[in-house]
Design a protein around this motif. Structure first.
Motif, PDB file in Angstrom:
ATOM      1  N   GLU A  49      62.376  23.518  11.485  1.00  0.00           N
ATOM      2  CA  GLU A  49      63.196  24.457  10.721  1.00  0.00           C
ATOM      3  C   GLU A  49      63.581  25.636  11.596  1.00  0.00           C
ATOM      4  N   THR A  51      64.326  29.659  11.382  1.00  0.00           N
ATOM      5  CA  THR A  51      64.029  30.747  10.442  1.00  0.00           C
ATOM      6  C   THR A  51      64.829  31.983  10.820  1.00  0.00           C
ATOM      7  N   ARG A  53      65.374  36.167   9.454  1.00  0.00           N
ATOM      8  CA  ARG A  53      64.887  37.239   8.572  1.00  0.00           C
ATOM      9  C   ARG A  53      65.933  38.343   8.497  1.00  0.00           C
ATOM     10  N   VAL A  83      62.911  35.993   4.420  1.00  0.00           N
ATOM     11  CA  VAL A  83      63.062  35.015   5.501  1.00  0.00           C
ATOM     12  C   VAL A  83      63.716  33.766   4.916  1.00  0.00           C
ATOM     13  N   ARG A  85      64.675  29.770   5.497  1.00  0.00           N
ATOM     14  CA  ARG A  85      64.227  28.627   6.309  1.00  0.00           C
ATOM     15  C   ARG A  85      65.243  27.517   6.167  1.00  0.00           C
ATOM     16  N   PRO A 112      62.149  31.905  15.820  1.00  0.00           N
ATOM     17  CA  PRO A 112      62.522  32.850  14.761  1.00  0.00           C
ATOM     18  C   PRO A 112      63.705  33.734  15.183  1.00  0.00           C
ATOM     19  N   GLY A 131      58.268  33.976  12.329  1.00  0.00           N
ATOM     20  CA  GLY A 131      58.988  33.609  11.105  1.00  0.00           C
ATOM     21  C   GLY A 131      58.116  33.709   9.871  1.00  0.00           C
ATOM     22  N   GLU A 133      56.562  35.073   6.455  1.00  0.00           N
ATOM     23  CA  GLU A 133      57.078  35.819   5.301  1.00  0.00           C
ATOM     24  C   GLU A 133      56.175  36.990   4.938  1.00  0.00           C
TER      25      GLU A 133
END
Ligand SMILES: C[S@@+](CC[C@H](N)C(=O)[O-])C[C@H]1O[C@@H](n2cnc3c(N)ncnc32)[C@H](O)[C@@H]1O
Length: 295
Positions: A49, A51, A53, A83, A85, A112, A131, A133
């Motif tokens: 994934e 990520t 933010r 965040v 994803r 990230p 990344g 949360e």
């Protein structure tokens, strides 16, 4: 003859029982195998994934360009400090309107990213530090050049009675240098576990392992009551995020030395600022603050 037939029937029955037991066991083993085996490879493709933010003060609407398997662009709204994803094993193209123009970026899975302000308050996409949360992204890892580290410690007049804290300590160079050069004690805090390992190895290599300590945690949840000097290299919005911690924990007389960025709203505590040039000819600002009141 009759006995032979009976013996044959018994043998056949026993063979059937053994076979039934075997097939039953094999069936259970097969079920176990399904339960215990890793996910099929077609699923592993979606484990990766990207990520991103939102480290700004506004919700951000951005668009993900269609990639393999997706026909239409997808628009998402990312709330402040949230965040997002994006399940992908390929780089993803995103775009957003930053008020002046459309910014287009390629973000990679496994790394990230953050929407942040640049030095002109324009929102752009930058590498993030993690990344997670549950923790603030204070800044990506960009080390302070060694000559600047040395000058910051001089400006803060670090001595052997000091306890130097670095919030977001990166590879630990601030506290390691303070310990090596001035025999000061030090504590470095960073969210990145690999960097904390690097700090510990660096401290051992430089022979200051007994003077310094490195903590792997979200620095916004740390306590810094023991600090007599705080050495920082964080973005202005992160310095603002940390202000309640400074207000709560820092005693009168504590010096705060900040690389490049001023602490917003702290001009009345600013002792002085200076500009220096590093070994590569780049300019750096150093700001020194002091917590008011008698020591
Ligand atoms: C710009 S670097 C500064 C490194 C070091 N202080 C120096 O001057 O060389 C910022 C550091 O903050 C760390 N960081 C970001 N968010 C953090 C958080 N919530 N808690 C602790 N560290 C964090 C990053 O991992 C990165 O190492």
């Amino acid at each position: 003859m009759k006995r032979a037939i009976q013996a044959g029937l018994v043998a056949a029955f026993l063979t059937l029982v053994v076979l039934a037991l075997f097939v039953g066991r094999a069936g259970r083993e097969a079920e176990n195998r399904i339960d215990l085996s890793p996910r099929p490879s077609s699923a592993t493709a979606f484990w990766a994934e990207a990520t991103i933010r939102n480290v700004t003060k506004h919700d951000i609407v951005y668009t993900i360009k269609p990639g393999p398997g997706a026909r239409a662009p997808r628009t998402r709204t990312l709330r402040v400090d949230a965040v997002d994803r994006i399940a992908t094993d390929l780089p993803v193209e995103i775009s957003f309107d930053n008020g002046r123009r459309t910014g287009e970026y390629l973000i990679h899975p496994g790394k990230p990213y953050s929407f942040r302000y640049d030095e002109n308050d324009v929102i752009k996409v930058y590498p993030g530090s993690h990344g997670r949360e549950d923790a603030a992204d204070l800044a990506p890892f960009v080390p302070t050049p060694q000559t600047v580290v040395e000058r910051m410690l001089e400006v803060a007049a670090v001595g052997r009675d000091d306890v130097v804290y670095d919030i977001g300590c990166g590879d630990g160079r601030m506290v390691i240098t303070a310990a090596k050069k001035y025999r000061a004690r030090g504590v470095g805090i960073d969210i990145d576990a690999a960097l904390i390992e690097e700090c510990r190895a660096g401290a051992a290599r430089e022979g200051v392992g007994k003077l310094v300590r490195f903590i792997h945690m979200d620095a916004t949840k740390a306590r810094v009551t023991e600090a007599t000097v705080l050495a920082l290299y964080l973005l202005p919005e992160s310095l603002e995020t940390l202000e309640p911690l400074f207000d709560k924990d820092l005693a009168a007389g504590v010096r705060i030395v900040s690389h490049n960025y001023k602490i917003p709203g702290w001009d009345d505590r600013l002792v002085r600022s200076e500009v220096m040039t590093d070994e590569k000819g780049r300019k750096h600002k150093i700001h020194l603050y002091r917590i008011p009141g008698a020591k």
